[in-house]
Design a protein around this motif. Structure first.
Motif, mmCIF file in Angstrom:
data_model
loop_
_atom_site.group_PDB
_atom_site.id
_atom_site.type_symbol
_atom_site.label_atom_id
_atom_site.label_comp_id
_atom_site.label_asym_id
_atom_site.label_seq_id
_atom_site.Cartn_x
_atom_site.Cartn_y
_atom_site.Cartn_z
ATOM 1 N N ILE A 197 0.883 -1.167 0.000
ATOM 2 C CA ILE A 197 0.000 0.000 0.000
ATOM 3 C C ILE A 197 0.914 1.209 0.000
ATOM 4 C CG2 ILE A 197 -1.792 1.266 1.227
ATOM 5 C CD1 ILE A 197 -2.687 -1.424 2.419
ATOM 6 N N GLY A 198 0.951 1.914 -1.109
ATOM 7 C CA GLY A 198 1.905 3.003 -1.247
ATOM 8 C C GLY A 198 3.322 2.440 -1.277
ATOM 9 N N ASP A 199 4.279 3.280 -0.905
ATOM 10 C CA ASP A 199 5.688 2.888 -0.929
ATOM 11 C C ASP A 199 6.183 2.294 0.379
ATOM 12 O OD1 ASP A 199 5.999 3.782 -3.546
ATOM 13 O OD2 ASP A 199 6.520 5.814 -2.905
ATOM 14 N N GLN A 200 5.438 2.498 1.482
ATOM 15 C CA GLN A 200 5.993 2.158 2.792
ATOM 16 C C GLN A 200 5.168 1.188 3.622
ATOM 17 O OE1 GLN A 200 6.529 6.009 4.559
ATOM 18 N NE2 GLN A 200 8.544 6.252 3.631
ATOM 19 N N THR A 201 4.026 0.759 3.136
ATOM 20 C CA THR A 201 3.183 -0.134 3.926
ATOM 21 C C THR A 201 3.037 -1.462 3.201
ATOM 22 O OG1 THR A 201 1.988 1.744 4.849
ATOM 23 C CG2 THR A 201 0.950 -0.403 5.060
ATOM 24 N N GLU A 202 3.409 -2.542 3.901
ATOM 25 C CA GLU A 202 3.344 -3.881 3.332
ATOM 26 C C GLU A 202 2.467 -4.765 4.208
ATOM 27 O OE1 GLU A 202 6.324 -7.502 1.910
ATOM 28 O OE2 GLU A 202 7.137 -5.842 3.105
ATOM 29 N N ILE A 203 1.537 -5.464 3.590
ATOM 30 C CA ILE A 203 0.683 -6.426 4.266
ATOM 31 C C ILE A 203 1.191 -7.812 3.858
ATOM 32 C CG2 ILE A 203 -1.682 -7.249 4.598
ATOM 33 C CD1 ILE A 203 -1.278 -4.255 5.312
ATOM 34 N N VAL A 204 1.572 -8.637 4.841
ATOM 35 C CA VAL A 204 2.139 -9.957 4.571
ATOM 36 C C VAL A 204 1.189 -11.032 5.110
ATOM 37 C CG1 VAL A 204 4.125 -11.478 4.939
ATOM 38 C CG2 VAL A 204 4.463 -8.996 4.862
ATOM 39 N N ILE A 205 0.897 -12.028 4.294
ATOM 40 C CA ILE A 205 0.084 -13.156 4.748
ATOM 41 C C ILE A 205 1.008 -14.101 5.517
ATOM 42 C CG2 ILE A 205 -1.438 -15.052 4.073
ATOM 43 C CD1 ILE A 205 -2.416 -12.117 3.411
ATOM 44 N N LEU A 206 0.757 -14.273 6.813
ATOM 45 C CA LEU A 206 1.602 -15.110 7.660
ATOM 46 C C LEU A 206 1.130 -16.554 7.682
ATOM 47 C CD1 LEU A 206 2.070 -12.657 10.652
ATOM 48 C CD2 LEU A 206 3.605 -13.023 8.705
ATOM 49 N N SER A 207 -0.181 -16.757 7.806
ATOM 50 C CA SER A 207 -0.712 -18.117 7.831
ATOM 51 C C SER A 207 -2.218 -18.077 7.640
ATOM 52 C CB SER A 207 -0.375 -18.811 9.150
ATOM 53 O OG SER A 207 -1.049 -18.187 10.229
ATOM 54 N N THR A 208 -2.761 -19.242 7.318
ATOM 55 C CA THR A 208 -4.211 -19.410 7.249
ATOM 56 C C THR A 208 -4.573 -20.679 8.002
ATOM 57 O OG1 THR A 208 -4.097 -20.640 5.178
ATOM 58 C CG2 THR A 208 -4.389 -18.264 4.998
ATOM 59 N N ASP A 209 -5.731 -20.649 8.652
ATOM 60 C CA ASP A 209 -6.215 -21.811 9.392
ATOM 61 C C ASP A 209 -7.737 -21.768 9.337
ATOM 62 O OD1 ASP A 209 -6.503 -24.026 11.007
ATOM 63 O OD2 ASP A 209 -6.121 -22.935 12.876
ATOM 64 N N GLY A 210 -8.321 -22.489 8.403
ATOM 65 C CA GLY A 210 -9.772 -22.431 8.238
ATOM 66 C C GLY A 210 -10.193 -21.050 7.781
ATOM 67 N N ASP A 211 -11.088 -20.430 8.552
ATOM 68 C CA ASP A 211 -11.579 -19.087 8.219
ATOM 69 C C ASP A 211 -10.682 -17.974 8.741
ATOM 70 O OD1 ASP A 211 -13.756 -20.175 6.963
ATOM 71 O OD2 ASP A 211 -15.121 -19.911 8.653
ATOM 72 N N THR A 212 -9.602 -18.317 9.428
ATOM 73 C CA THR A 212 -8.730 -17.312 10.041
ATOM 74 C C THR A 212 -7.481 -17.103 9.198
ATOM 75 O OG1 THR A 212 -9.494 -17.952 12.236
ATOM 76 C CG2 THR A 212 -7.446 -16.709 12.124
#
Length: 75
Positions: free
Chosen positions: A14-29
């Protein structure tokens, strides 16, 4: 709304300085990590809404200058 599919370990910028990282998934979480500059406030939405409501309530209460000085001297 932009909808993206990501797998564990993949990111969204998001923009140049904000990163969203997917760490894990477990069912609906889905666990995500957010890398953002310290000056960027990041809240869960329910917390953000509570803060907004508290700010609204506080702004509605009028405090006279006399009461402010009394509050400040209560230390």
């Amino acid at each position: 709304m932009l909808v993206l599919a990501r797998k564990k370990g993949e990111s969204i910028m998001i923009g140049d300085q904000t990163e969203i990282v997917i760490l894990s998934t477990d069912g609906d979480t889905v666990r995500i990590g957010i890398k953002a500059p310290k000056q960027v406030e990041v809240y869960r939405k329910e917390v953000y809404l509570q803060i907004q409501e508290s700010n609204k309530v506080a702004a509605e209460h009028k405090i006279s200058p006399m009461n402010i000085s009394k509050l400040m001297n209560k230390s």
